[in-house]
Structures are given as C-alpha cells and as structure tokens.
Design a protein around this motif. Structure first.
Motif, PDB file in Angstrom:
ATOM      1  N   THR A 201       0.827  -1.209   0.000  1.00 41.46           N
ATOM      2  CA  THR A 201       0.000   0.000   0.000  1.00 41.46           C
ATOM      3  C   THR A 201       0.860   1.257   0.000  1.00 41.46           C
ATOM      4  OG1 THR A 201      -1.691  -1.224   1.207  1.00 41.46           O
ATOM      5  CG2 THR A 201      -1.873   1.168   1.189  1.00 41.46           C
ATOM      6  N   LYS A 202       1.938   1.224   0.779  1.00 39.18           N
ATOM      7  CA  LYS A 202       2.816   2.378   0.835  1.00 39.18           C
ATOM      8  C   LYS A 202       3.547   2.600  -0.492  1.00 39.18           C
ATOM      9  CE  LYS A 202       2.522   4.164   4.997  1.00 39.18           C
ATOM     10  NZ  LYS A 202       2.238   5.596   5.224  1.00 39.18           N
ATOM     11  N   ASN A 203       3.993   1.525  -1.128  1.00 39.43           N
ATOM     12  CA  ASN A 203       4.753   1.661  -2.369  1.00 39.43           C
ATOM     13  C   ASN A 203       3.917   2.245  -3.493  1.00 39.43           C
ATOM     14  OD1 ASN A 203       7.216   0.723  -1.415  1.00 39.43           O
ATOM     15  ND2 ASN A 203       6.683  -1.422  -1.766  1.00 39.43           N
ATOM     16  N   TYR A 204       2.626   1.951  -3.498  1.00 39.43           N
ATOM     17  CA  TYR A 204       1.768   2.407  -4.587  1.00 39.43           C
ATOM     18  C   TYR A 204       0.875   3.566  -4.177  1.00 39.43           C
ATOM     19  CZ  TYR A 204       3.246  -1.629  -7.301  1.00 39.43           C
ATOM     20  OH  TYR A 204       3.989  -2.533  -8.005  1.00 39.43           O
ATOM     21  N   ASP A 205       1.227   4.257  -3.103  1.00 35.13           N
ATOM     22  CA  ASP A 205       0.471   5.427  -2.702  1.00 35.13           C
ATOM     23  C   ASP A 205       0.783   6.560  -3.672  1.00 35.13           C
ATOM     24  OD1 ASP A 205      -0.544   6.572   0.497  1.00 35.13           O
ATOM     25  OD2 ASP A 205      -0.744   7.649  -1.389  1.00 35.13           O
ATOM     26  N   PRO A 206      -0.218   7.137  -4.336  1.00 36.26           N
ATOM     27  CA  PRO A 206       0.080   8.175  -5.333  1.00 36.26           C
ATOM     28  C   PRO A 206       0.486   9.506  -4.742  1.00 36.26           C
ATOM     29  CG  PRO A 206      -2.287   7.889  -5.104  1.00 36.26           C
ATOM     30  CD  PRO A 206      -1.655   6.834  -4.249  1.00 36.26           C
ATOM     31  N   ASP A 207       0.280   9.693  -3.450  1.00 31.65           N
ATOM     32  CA  ASP A 207       0.588  10.981  -2.844  1.00 31.65           C
ATOM     33  C   ASP A 207       2.087  11.071  -2.615  1.00 31.65           C
ATOM     34  OD1 ASP A 207       0.583  13.382  -1.622  1.00 31.65           O
ATOM     35  OD2 ASP A 207      -0.641  12.797   0.091  1.00 31.65           O
ATOM     36  N   GLU A 208       2.778  11.860  -3.413  1.00 30.18           N
ATOM     37  CA  GLU A 208       4.228  11.945  -3.294  1.00 30.18           C
ATOM     38  C   GLU A 208       4.660  12.722  -2.063  1.00 30.18           C
ATOM     39  OE1 GLU A 208       4.900  15.894  -6.125  1.00 30.18           O
ATOM     40  OE2 GLU A 208       5.815  13.972  -6.626  1.00 30.18           O
ATOM     41  N   LEU A 209       3.733  13.452  -1.423  1.00 26.24           N
ATOM     42  CA  LEU A 209       4.085  14.195  -0.230  1.00 26.24           C
ATOM     43  C   LEU A 209       4.352  13.271   0.956  1.00 26.24           C
ATOM     44  CD1 LEU A 209       1.642  17.226  -0.418  1.00 26.24           C
ATOM     45  CD2 LEU A 209       4.034  17.113  -1.090  1.00 26.24           C
ATOM     46  N   LEU A 210       3.959  11.998   0.862  1.00 27.44           N
ATOM     47  CA  LEU A 210       4.259  11.042   1.916  1.00 27.44           C
ATOM     48  C   LEU A 210       5.707  10.589   1.882  1.00 27.44           C
ATOM     49  CD1 LEU A 210       1.063   8.806   1.908  1.00 27.44           C
ATOM     50  CD2 LEU A 210       1.660  10.614   3.501  1.00 27.44           C
ATOM     51  N   SER A 211       6.437  10.986   0.850  1.00 29.79           N
ATOM     52  CA  SER A 211       7.833  10.607   0.759  1.00 29.79           C
ATOM     53  C   SER A 211       8.643  11.365   1.802  1.00 29.79           C
ATOM     54  CB  SER A 211       8.383  10.904  -0.636  1.00 29.79           C
ATOM     55  OG  SER A 211       9.766  10.664  -0.682  1.00 29.79           O
ATOM     56  N   SER A 212       9.633  10.689   2.380  1.00 30.81           N
ATOM     57  CA  SER A 212      10.457  11.325   3.404  1.00 30.81           C
ATOM     58  C   SER A 212      11.345  12.434   2.830  1.00 30.81           C
ATOM     59  CB  SER A 212      11.330  10.269   4.089  1.00 30.81           C
ATOM     60  OG  SER A 212      12.180   9.646   3.142  1.00 30.81           O
ATOM     61  N   LEU A 213      11.519  12.464   1.508  1.00 34.27           N
ATOM     62  CA  LEU A 213      12.353  13.507   0.905  1.00 34.27           C
ATOM     63  C   LEU A 213      11.750  14.884   1.085  1.00 34.27           C
ATOM     64  CD1 LEU A 213      13.342  11.755  -2.439  1.00 34.27           C
ATOM     65  CD2 LEU A 213      14.704  11.931  -0.356  1.00 34.27           C
ATOM     66  N   TYR A 214      10.427  14.963   1.200  1.00 39.48           N
ATOM     67  CA  TYR A 214       9.745  16.250   1.324  1.00 39.48           C
ATOM     68  C   TYR A 214       9.356  16.569   2.758  1.00 39.48           C
ATOM     69  CZ  TYR A 214       9.262  15.357  -3.673  1.00 39.48           C
ATOM     70  OH  TYR A 214       9.517  15.055  -4.985  1.00 39.48           O
ATOM     71  N   ALA A 215       9.658  15.679   3.692  1.00 37.36           N
ATOM     72  CA  ALA A 215       9.251  15.866   5.084  1.00 37.36           C
ATOM     73  C   ALA A 215      10.341  16.579   5.869  1.00 37.36           C
ATOM     74  CB  ALA A 215       8.933  14.519   5.727  1.00 37.36           C
ATOM     75  N   ASP A 216       9.918  17.196   6.968  1.00 36.96           N
ATOM     76  CA  ASP A 216      10.868  17.859   7.859  1.00 36.96           C
ATOM     77  C   ASP A 216      11.617  16.822   8.682  1.00 36.96           C
ATOM     78  OD1 ASP A 216      10.048  20.438   7.032  1.00 36.96           O
ATOM     79  OD2 ASP A 216       8.304  20.306   8.354  1.00 36.96           O
ATOM     80  N   ASP A 217      12.670  17.288   9.332  1.00 39.08           N
ATOM     81  CA  ASP A 217      13.495  16.373  10.119  1.00 39.08           C
ATOM     82  C   ASP A 217      12.708  15.726  11.253  1.00 39.08           C
ATOM     83  OD1 ASP A 217      15.623  16.985   8.489  1.00 39.08           O
ATOM     84  OD2 ASP A 217      16.438  18.508   9.837  1.00 39.08           O
ATOM     85  N   TRP A 218      11.879  16.523  11.930  1.00 43.40           N
ATOM     86  CA  TRP A 218      11.148  15.971  13.076  1.00 43.40           C
ATOM     87  C   TRP A 218      10.141  14.923  12.634  1.00 43.40           C
ATOM     88  CZ3 TRP A 218       5.910  16.063  13.647  1.00 43.40           C
ATOM     89  CH2 TRP A 218       5.189  16.940  12.842  1.00 43.40           C
ATOM     90  N   GLN A 219       9.562  15.064  11.445  1.00 42.41           N
ATOM     91  CA  GLN A 219       8.615  14.065  10.956  1.00 42.41           C
ATOM     92  C   GLN A 219       9.311  12.751  10.640  1.00 42.41           C
ATOM     93  OE1 GLN A 219       6.829  16.769   7.856  1.00 42.41           O
ATOM     94  NE2 GLN A 219       4.941  15.843   8.586  1.00 42.41           N
ATOM     95  N   VAL A 220      10.448  12.827   9.986  1.00 41.14           N
ATOM     96  CA  VAL A 220      11.155  11.612   9.592  1.00 41.14           C
ATOM     97  C   VAL A 220      11.669  10.863  10.812  1.00 41.14           C
ATOM     98  CG1 VAL A 220      13.102  10.720   8.269  1.00 41.14           C
ATOM     99  CG2 VAL A 220      11.777  12.628   7.385  1.00 41.14           C
ATOM    100  N   ILE A 221      12.132  11.590  11.821  1.00 45.22           N
ATOM    101  CA  ILE A 221      12.736  10.952  12.991  1.00 45.22           C
ATOM    102  C   ILE A 221      11.680  10.519  14.002  1.00 45.22           C
ATOM    103  CG2 ILE A 221      14.359  11.252  14.880  1.00 45.22           C
ATOM    104  CD1 ILE A 221      15.629  11.098  12.132  1.00 45.22           C
ATOM    105  N   LEU A 222      10.739  11.399  14.328  1.00 41.66           N
ATOM    106  CA  LEU A 222       9.758  11.094  15.371  1.00 41.66           C
ATOM    107  C   LEU A 222       8.596  10.251  14.863  1.00 41.66           C
ATOM    108  CD1 LEU A 222       9.566  14.506  17.277  1.00 41.66           C
ATOM    109  CD2 LEU A 222      11.000  12.524  17.755  1.00 41.66           C
TER     110      LEU A 222
END
Length: 344
Positions: A201-222
């Motif tokens: 489900t995660k691999n085929y999620d069309p929402d590219e904003l769920l990618s960690s490349l676009y997330a802030d540091d606190w989102q990726v870590i916490l």
C-alpha cells in the motif's frame, strides 16, 4: 580670463592612488596570514600540513583514515550563526534539545486544537542527569550480533513482537515448555503477510508528499512509521540497532523489571535523542535522517547488553532500566503529551 589650475586635482588623485596601494598591501598581508593559519577553513585530508605525507609506494592494505572534523569547518566559516547553533550544555531543556521552527509551529497547532498538552517541565530542565554522548562516538554492531537476538526470539521484527508465543514468555520465566513449530510458523507467516500488504500500500500510494524527501526532520525521525515501506528487515538494520545500543549503554539498570517504561516508550526517547543529534551535527543530517528507530531495535539492543527482558502476552516488552537515566529524563517522549490518545 585665466585658465583654472589642475594641480590640486592631480595632487588629490595622487593621494587616492597611494591610499589604494597601501590598502591593497594590507589586504595582501592579511590574506597571506590567513593562508598560513594553522586552522584553515577547509583542508583536504591528503594535504593537511599537520600530518605526514602519504607514501605513494605504500601497500594496498595501508589505507589512511581521514581526520573527522565534523562541524569544525562550519564553525570557522559561519562562526556563531543561528542556523549552526549547537546545544552542548547540560542545562538545556527537552524542548531546546529538539527545537526547530517547523516543529514549534506543529506543536502550537496541536495545542490550539487541544490535542496536546505540554507541561512546564518540557520547557525547563529539572534533571541533573547529563546528556548522552554524541553519535560520532558510536560503535557499529555486527550482523551476527543482531542474528543472535533473532535466533532467541524468532517472531521478533523491527516493529516488535507482532505475535507473542507462550514459548517466549515461558522461556523468559525459566520454564521449558515450547509450543509446536507448526503454530509458530503459521503465526510468523500471518505477520509477514500483514507487513507485506502494508508495504504494498505504501509503495503504490500516489501521494508523493508522503515521501520522506519532502518531510521535515522531526517528521522523519519522530514519526518514521508514516514513511515506512517495509523494505529490508531487522537483520540488516545495523545503524538503527547501533544507535539503540549506543543510547542504552549510557543508561543504568536496576535489579527488578521496570514496568513503567516499555520498549515502545523507550523507542520514543531514542528518537528524540536522534533528532537532537541532527541539531548538534548538521553535517551528518542526511545520514541521520536515514535511520529509522523502531521497537525491535530497542529489544535487540537490550538483548545485546544482557538486560533482563520480560514480554507480556499483549506484545509489550519491559526491561530492568532505571527511570533516573539521562535518556528518560532529558529527552522527551512526545506521545506522553497527547490528550485522549491523539497521536501527534
């Protein structure tokens, strides 16, 4: 009419030329002094004047280790700039260790919606415990160390014990009762199928904003579960297990099992510690963002350190960790501040 004299203008121009020449000489002397400084801004390890030159006829096994300068170059270039501030003092609060502008906006939004309540202890330090040592002093584990834990607990994954066998609980209590292998294999297959479906489900999620490349540091870590795709396994999570071991090594233990802190709660504290290291070492930011800490990594670290482990039937795992250690008193568990079970 007489012609105006230009001798004054010529004299003034001559004085300007002389001043410019003197200024150029001063600048040249300053640049020469800076170039001959013992601590230049950027020095390539192969051309460091303080080190012996490398012998080009050396053996192939003689590989020199470059000196780790970490943030020394950034400090010399930018001084005490705000975006290169390093919290290295022991009196900093939990918030100051993980503070950032984007995280402050997120917490203020949750506070306004009455979804989170931050106590005064979050902004003021009341603990005398020192901070944990930085991650640049971390020692990496070997895959064989992780494999020993997996052999001891076959149902352990990076997310913890998805299905708890009675054999695990009995072995920890000292009994010798072991369930049938068929039941264990069936439960393991069910947990793997559930994780595979979530990964798909995660691999085929069309929402590219769920990618960690676009997330802030606190989102990726916490909140690493928001970006988890299921790639890899616990046996290959060497960096995450090494971070957990590095943090738990600096925690004292006690004689009895501490039921106040489960492996999932300790995992939240280690995530906050990892986030604080991104602020302390901005040069390692991209490397630290790739480390995802989960409950299974904490269990591997506790087993590696020889701690007493107790697994309950609901999958929660408890250790004999002291509640007064610096990891639990200096680094926050953000889920403790959620109201009515809301997740931040």
């Amino acid at each position: 009419m007489t012609q105006p004299s230009t001798s004054d203008d010529r004299l003034f121009n001559a004085e300007l030329v002389a001043e410019e020449a003197q200024l150029a000489e001063v600048n040249a002397e300053q640049s020469a002094v800076l170039s001959n400084s013992n601590q230049p801004a950027i020095v390539h390890p192969n051309f460091d004047p303080r080190r012996l030159p490398i012998d080009p006829a050396r053996s192939l096994s003689d590989i020199p280790e470059p000196a780790r300068r970490l943030n020394g170059q950034l400090h010399r270039l930018y001084g005490n700039a705000a975006h290169f501030y390093q919290p290295n003092e022991d009196h900093l609060s939990k918030w100051q260790l993980i503070a950032s502008e984007v995280l402050a906006e997120h917490l203020s939004l949750l506070s306004a919606a009455k979804l989170i309540e931050l106590p005064t202890s979050f902004y003021h330090n009341h603990s005398e415990q020192p901070l944990l040592s930085p991650l640049n002093e971390m020692t990496l584990l070997d895959m064989s160390d992780i494999q020993q834990t997996i052999r001891t607990y076959p149902t352990l994954s990076r997310y913890g014990f998805s299905v708890v066998d009675d054999s695990i609980v009995d072995d920890i209590d000292g009994n010798k009762a072991i369930n049938t292998k068929a039941t264990a294999k069936a439960k393991a297959k069910a947990s793997v199928a559930a994780l595979s479906l979530r990964a798909l489900t995660k691999n085929y999620d069309p929402d590219e904003l769920l990618s960690s490349l676009y997330a802030d540091d606190w989102q990726v870590i916490l909140q690493p579960q928001q970006f988890e795709t299921g790639a890899g396994s616990l046996a290959t999570d060497i960096m995450a297990c090494s971070v957990a071991v590095h943090a738990l090594t600096q925690c004292s233990s006690r004689k009895s099992i501490n039921h106040s802190y489960s492996a999932a709660q300790i995992c939240q504290h280690i995530r906050s510690y990892l986030l604080s290291q991104i602020i302390c070492e901005p040069t390692q930011r991209h490397a630290y963002r790739q480390i995802r800490i989960f409950t299974g990594h904490v269990i591997v670290a506790a087993h590696y350190l020889g701690w007493d482990i107790q697994v309950s039937h609901d999958g929660q795992c408890y250790f004999n960790i002291s509640s007064r250690c610096g990891l639990l008193t200096r680094y926050p568990d953000m889920q403790d501040y959620d109201i009515n079970g809301w997740s931040s």
